[in-house]
Scaffold this motif. Structure first.
Motif, short mmCIF file in Angstrom:
data_model
loop_
_atom_site.label_atom_id
_atom_site.label_comp_id
_atom_site.label_asym_id
_atom_site.label_seq_id
_atom_site.Cartn_x
_atom_site.Cartn_y
_atom_site.Cartn_z
N GLU A 42 4.89 5.37 21.48
CA GLU A 42 6.00 4.80 20.72
C GLU A 42 5.56 3.89 19.59
O GLU A 42 6.24 3.77 18.59
N ASN A 43 4.42 3.22 19.74
CA ASN A 43 4.07 2.14 18.82
C ASN A 43 2.79 2.31 18.01
O ASN A 43 2.58 1.58 17.05
N PHE A 44 1.94 3.23 18.38
CA PHE A 44 0.63 3.31 17.75
C PHE A 44 0.72 3.54 16.24
O PHE A 44 0.07 2.85 15.45
N SER A 45 1.50 4.51 15.82
CA SER A 45 1.58 4.82 14.39
C SER A 45 2.10 3.64 13.58
O SER A 45 1.59 3.34 12.50
N THR A 46 3.10 2.95 14.12
CA THR A 46 3.66 1.78 13.42
C THR A 46 2.62 0.68 13.30
O THR A 46 2.45 0.08 12.24
N GLU A 47 1.92 0.40 14.39
CA GLU A 47 0.87 -0.62 14.35
C GLU A 47 -0.26 -0.23 13.41
O GLU A 47 -0.78 -1.05 12.67
N GLU A 48 -0.64 1.04 13.46
CA GLU A 48 -1.70 1.52 12.58
C GLU A 48 -1.30 1.36 11.12
O GLU A 48 -2.10 0.92 10.30
N GLN A 49 -0.07 1.70 10.81
CA GLN A 49 0.41 1.56 9.43
C GLN A 49 0.41 0.10 9.00
O GLN A 49 0.03 -0.23 7.89
N GLY A 50 0.80 -0.80 9.91
CA GLY A 50 0.77 -2.23 9.60
C GLY A 50 -0.63 -2.74 9.32
O GLY A 50 -0.85 -3.52 8.40
N LEU A 51 -1.59 -2.29 10.12
CA LEU A 51 -2.98 -2.68 9.89
C LEU A 51 -3.49 -2.15 8.55
O LEU A 51 -4.18 -2.84 7.81
N LEU A 52 -3.12 -0.93 8.23
CA LEU A 52 -3.53 -0.34 6.96
C LEU A 52 -2.93 -1.12 5.79
O LEU A 52 -3.62 -1.42 4.82
N GLU A 53 -1.66 -1.46 5.88
CA GLU A 53 -1.01 -2.23 4.81
C GLU A 53 -1.66 -3.60 4.65
O GLU A 53 -1.88 -4.06 3.52
N GLU A 54 -1.99 -4.25 5.76
CA GLU A 54 -2.67 -5.54 5.70
C GLU A 54 -4.03 -5.41 5.02
O GLU A 54 -4.41 -6.23 4.18
N MET A 55 -4.75 -4.37 5.35
CA MET A 55 -6.05 -4.14 4.75
C MET A 55 -5.92 -3.86 3.25
O MET A 55 -6.67 -4.38 2.43
N GLU A 56 -4.93 -3.05 2.88
CA GLU A 56 -4.75 -2.72 1.47
C GLU A 56 -4.37 -3.94 0.64
O GLU A 56 -4.78 -4.08 -0.50
N LYS A 57 -3.60 -4.86 1.21
CA LYS A 57 -3.23 -6.10 0.50
C LYS A 57 -4.45 -6.96 0.21
O LYS A 57 -4.53 -7.62 -0.82
N ALA A 58 -5.41 -6.96 1.14
CA ALA A 58 -6.60 -7.79 0.99
C ALA A 58 -7.69 -7.11 0.16
O ALA A 58 -8.67 -7.74 -0.20
N ALA A 59 -7.49 -5.85 -0.15
CA ALA A 59 -8.55 -5.07 -0.80
C ALA A 59 -8.63 -5.35 -2.29
O ALA A 59 -7.63 -5.49 -2.97
#
Length: 118
Positions: A42-59
């Motif tokens: 239920e949650n993996f894709s949403t959490e993965e997307q959140g981590l990716l967005e956080e990484m992209e903001k810091a990149a």
């Protein structure tokens, strides 16, 4: 520097240890595993997307490996996977192929980002 890593959930217990548990302990583990897997589905894709967005903001920069390059990199480390499988026995191979390979294929795109971070 921001470091993010998401790995598959993998639980392995050798047969001797499993057999030493009481049926109640085995049942608790099996129920916990089922609950965890339901949550992951239920949650993996949403959490993965959140981590990716956080990484992209810091990149500072983002580079996505082309498929051809990804395959070339994987080919370089494939021998490590083969070596692990050769030492894992038949049940270990089945478990690995069922869980890790399926995970790798499903979430492969998440591992293709090479990002230079602040």
């Amino acid at each position: 520097m921001l470091q993010l890593l998401r790995a598959p959930y993998l639980l392995m217990v050798n047969q001797q240890k499993w057999d030493s548990l009481t049926s109640e302990q085995q049942q608790v583990l099996e129920e916990s595993i089922t609950e965890t897997m339901d949550w992951v589905k239920e949650n993996f894709s949403t959490e993965e997307q959140g981590l990716l967005e956080e990484m992209e903001k810091a990149a500072e920069e983002r580079y996505v490996l082309p498929e051809e390059e990804w395959n070339r990199w994987y080919d370089k480390i494939k021998h490590l996977e083969d070596e692990y499988l050769s030492k894992s026995g038949e049940n270990g191979k089945k478990l690995y192929l069922k869980s890790v390979i399926n995970f790798k294929n499903k979430f492969r795109c998440m591992g293709r980002f090479i990002t230079i971070l602040n």
